[in-house]
Design a protein around this motif. Sequence first.
Motif, mmCIF file in Angstrom:
data_model
loop_
_atom_site.group_PDB
_atom_site.id
_atom_site.type_symbol
_atom_site.label_atom_id
_atom_site.label_comp_id
_atom_site.label_asym_id
_atom_site.label_seq_id
_atom_site.Cartn_x
_atom_site.Cartn_y
_atom_site.Cartn_z
ATOM 1 N N ARG A 25 -18.492 4.840 15.118
ATOM 2 C CA ARG A 25 -18.515 6.165 14.484
ATOM 3 C C ARG A 25 -18.100 6.089 13.009
ATOM 4 N NH1 ARG A 25 -16.199 7.943 19.452
ATOM 5 N NH2 ARG A 25 -14.127 7.931 18.491
ATOM 6 N N ALA A 26 -17.175 5.186 12.705
ATOM 7 C CA ALA A 26 -16.678 5.062 11.331
ATOM 8 C C ALA A 26 -17.623 4.276 10.426
ATOM 9 C CB ALA A 26 -15.304 4.391 11.336
ATOM 10 N N GLY A 27 -18.658 3.663 11.014
ATOM 11 C CA GLY A 27 -19.560 2.835 10.220
ATOM 12 C C GLY A 27 -18.899 1.568 9.719
ATOM 13 N N ALA A 28 -17.939 1.047 10.491
ATOM 14 C CA ALA A 28 -17.199 -0.150 10.076
ATOM 15 C C ALA A 28 -18.070 -1.400 10.157
ATOM 16 C CB ALA A 28 -15.960 -0.326 10.948
ATOM 17 N N SER A 29 -17.832 -2.327 9.244
ATOM 18 C CA SER A 29 -18.529 -3.614 9.275
ATOM 19 C C SER A 29 -17.698 -4.673 9.984
ATOM 20 C CB SER A 29 -18.848 -4.089 7.858
ATOM 21 O OG SER A 29 -17.650 -4.257 7.103
ATOM 22 N N ASP A 30 -16.364 -4.482 10.000
ATOM 23 C CA ASP A 30 -15.463 -5.459 10.618
ATOM 24 C C ASP A 30 -14.310 -4.740 11.290
ATOM 25 O OD1 ASP A 30 -16.301 -8.313 9.307
ATOM 26 O OD2 ASP A 30 -16.461 -6.709 7.825
ATOM 27 N N ILE A 31 -13.833 -5.341 12.382
ATOM 28 C CA ILE A 31 -12.633 -4.874 13.069
ATOM 29 C C ILE A 31 -11.622 -6.010 13.033
ATOM 30 C CG2 ILE A 31 -11.651 -4.054 15.237
ATOM 31 C CD1 ILE A 31 -14.548 -3.235 16.035
ATOM 32 N N HIS A 32 -10.415 -5.733 12.544
ATOM 33 C CA HIS A 32 -9.346 -6.735 12.490
ATOM 34 C C HIS A 32 -8.272 -6.383 13.507
ATOM 35 C CE1 HIS A 32 -10.286 -8.788 8.515
ATOM 36 N NE2 HIS A 32 -11.180 -7.821 8.594
ATOM 37 N N VAL A 33 -7.909 -7.338 14.330
ATOM 38 C CA VAL A 33 -6.806 -7.183 15.273
ATOM 39 C C VAL A 33 -5.709 -8.134 14.808
ATOM 40 C CG1 VAL A 33 -6.081 -7.329 17.679
ATOM 41 C CG2 VAL A 33 -8.422 -6.620 17.128
ATOM 42 N N ASP A 34 -4.676 -7.563 14.149
ATOM 43 C CA ASP A 34 -3.649 -8.362 13.477
ATOM 44 C C ASP A 34 -2.299 -8.217 14.171
ATOM 45 O OD1 ASP A 34 -5.395 -9.212 11.452
ATOM 46 O OD2 ASP A 34 -5.085 -7.362 10.327
ATOM 47 N N PRO A 35 -1.794 -9.280 14.809
ATOM 48 C CA PRO A 35 -0.485 -9.191 15.459
ATOM 49 C C PRO A 35 0.653 -9.287 14.445
ATOM 50 C CG PRO A 35 -1.368 -11.404 15.699
ATOM 51 C CD PRO A 35 -2.433 -10.590 15.005
ATOM 52 N N GLY A 36 1.676 -8.476 14.631
ATOM 53 C CA GLY A 36 2.888 -8.557 13.835
ATOM 54 C C GLY A 36 4.067 -8.883 14.729
ATOM 55 N N SER A 37 5.279 -8.723 14.210
ATOM 56 C CA SER A 37 6.467 -9.050 14.997
ATOM 57 C C SER A 37 6.721 -8.024 16.102
ATOM 58 C CB SER A 37 7.687 -9.140 14.077
ATOM 59 O OG SER A 37 7.862 -7.911 13.370
ATOM 60 N N ASN A 38 6.358 -6.741 15.836
ATOM 61 C CA ASN A 38 6.674 -5.680 16.798
ATOM 62 C C ASN A 38 5.465 -4.897 17.286
ATOM 63 O OD1 ASN A 38 9.549 -6.114 16.574
ATOM 64 N ND2 ASN A 38 9.414 -5.136 14.556
ATOM 65 N N GLU A 39 4.330 -5.054 16.618
ATOM 66 C CA GLU A 39 3.149 -4.277 16.991
ATOM 67 C C GLU A 39 1.886 -5.010 16.565
ATOM 68 O OE1 GLU A 39 3.317 -0.556 14.942
ATOM 69 O OE2 GLU A 39 3.273 -1.470 12.949
ATOM 70 N N VAL A 40 0.768 -4.479 16.995
ATOM 71 C CA VAL A 40 -0.538 -5.029 16.624
ATOM 72 C C VAL A 40 -1.269 -3.961 15.805
ATOM 73 C CG1 VAL A 40 -2.735 -5.954 17.450
ATOM 74 C CG2 VAL A 40 -0.624 -6.414 18.723
ATOM 75 N N LEU A 41 -1.687 -4.334 14.607
ATOM 76 C CA LEU A 41 -2.457 -3.417 13.771
ATOM 77 C C LEU A 41 -3.944 -3.610 14.035
ATOM 78 C CD1 LEU A 41 -0.705 -3.620 10.278
ATOM 79 C CD2 LEU A 41 -0.357 -1.947 12.098
ATOM 80 N N VAL A 42 -4.645 -2.525 14.269
ATOM 81 C CA VAL A 42 -6.101 -2.551 14.371
ATOM 82 C C VAL A 42 -6.631 -1.903 13.100
ATOM 83 C CG1 VAL A 42 -8.131 -1.756 15.634
ATOM 84 C CG2 VAL A 42 -6.055 -2.423 16.880
ATOM 85 N N ARG A 43 -7.348 -2.691 12.304
ATOM 86 C CA ARG A 43 -7.843 -2.194 11.021
ATOM 87 C C ARG A 43 -9.366 -2.275 10.978
ATOM 88 N NH1 ARG A 43 -4.565 -5.211 6.374
ATOM 89 N NH2 ARG A 43 -5.111 -7.061 7.578
ATOM 90 N N TYR A 105 2.335 -14.926 14.337
ATOM 91 C CA TYR A 105 2.704 -13.952 15.358
ATOM 92 C C TYR A 105 1.731 -13.921 16.538
ATOM 93 C CZ TYR A 105 6.185 -12.061 12.139
ATOM 94 O OH TYR A 105 7.271 -11.903 11.307
ATOM 95 N N GLY A 106 0.919 -14.941 16.670
ATOM 96 C CA GLY A 106 -0.042 -14.980 17.772
ATOM 97 C C GLY A 106 -1.466 -14.957 17.249
ATOM 98 N N GLU A 107 -2.413 -14.909 18.152
ATOM 99 C CA GLU A 107 -3.827 -14.991 17.769
ATOM 100 C C GLU A 107 -4.316 -13.682 17.150
ATOM 101 O OE1 GLU A 107 -6.216 -17.769 20.712
ATOM 102 O OE2 GLU A 107 -4.800 -16.509 21.825
ATOM 103 N N ALA A 108 -5.007 -13.816 16.027
ATOM 104 C CA ALA A 108 -5.649 -12.681 15.373
ATOM 105 C C ALA A 108 -7.142 -12.754 15.642
ATOM 106 C CB ALA A 108 -5.387 -12.707 13.865
ATOM 107 N N ALA A 109 -7.784 -11.606 15.636
ATOM 108 C CA ALA A 109 -9.226 -11.554 15.897
ATOM 109 C C ALA A 109 -9.909 -10.724 14.817
ATOM 110 C CB ALA A 109 -9.508 -10.949 17.269
ATOM 111 N N VAL A 110 -11.098 -11.175 14.442
ATOM 112 C CA VAL A 110 -11.957 -10.392 13.554
ATOM 113 C C VAL A 110 -13.317 -10.266 14.223
ATOM 114 C CG1 VAL A 110 -13.097 -10.237 11.316
ATOM 115 C CG2 VAL A 110 -10.795 -11.175 11.460
#
Length: 365
Positions: A25-43, A105-110
């Motif tokens: 819906r957002a017309g995104a070209s990439d999705i980033h799943v970035d682990p941190g120390s306390n949470e995971v950011l989805v960008r 902080y663990g495995e990241a995914a793009v």
Amino acid sequence: METEDSEEAAAPAKIIEIILHEADRAGASDIHVDPGSNEVLVRFRADGLLAVERRVPKALHAGLISRIKILARLRTDLHNMPQDGRLTREFGGGDIRASIMPTHYGEAAVLRILKDKPDFARLETLGVNVIDVARLEAAMARKQGMVLITGPTGSGKTTTLYSLLRLVSPERLVVTIEDPVEYVLPSARQVQVDAAHGLTFAAGLRSILRQDPDVIMVGEIRDAETAHIAIHASLTGHLVLSTLHTNDALSVVVRFLDMGVAPYLIAATLETIVAQRLVRKRCERCRERGSKGCATCRYTGFRGRLAVYEIATMSTALREAVIRGASLAQLQTIAAQENMRTLAMDGMEKSRRGLIDDGEVISAL
């Protein structure tokens, strides 16, 4: 009734499904799943910019990565090595390229979202003006020589390459070597680089020359060996297309010289050089309504992207200057005298037409 464990296992799968729908819906070209120390950011990266879309508890991180691996047919038991795969969307069409990378902080995914039916047919839709379209069509009709696309990573070079290949007559054989093959071209033989098994750009290019091609597309010229083979191919009756990382069109000459290519070979093979950048387009609905933001553009004022171009055709004067060792500044002076439009000039012209903002041009150059 589902157990608590089965509900927890289902949660990551549901989150990934929601994320994919939101990205569509957002017309995104990439999705980033970035682990941190306390949470995971989805960008999401939309129109070239990266922004946080949601925050996920760190407890769900392993499940999210595992779900992505399952969908992309990757090894779920391998956590300390990069992995690359591909998954098919159940909605929206097109595939998604998945890249997994171990981090602190663990495995990241793009996840790179590939369009189902990208518009490679019309250069005008990418932002090429009518005069330059005619020049590129003439370049693609040639029997030999080199047509190069240059710009930084993420500037749309591959899209331009595919668009140019669509101009090739069906009577001519097109063979490509890419890393990776992102889109399938119906009338081309496409080869994917596999460095682990010795199939590099250089090795693949040597084999391609034995396939009796008319047109060769090399995804990127990364080293001197590939550059020399590509130049040799263009001298022996092949039209060669490829990309380089340089700031502008004529810096290709300097880059080739750095790779040890003789000036006379550069002058003899280079035909057309296209430098480009991607900039955000002004939202069409906002323009129509005279507003600065709407639901269509998520209240940013921008929707989609457009390329600005600098196209250099190697004239006799430029070839002679290359052979006598002219500097980049001297080459640019000659090109200016021949009315070459620079990236800045093309960008400002598109800004005057209301397609983009001046600030977008300045930030892109």
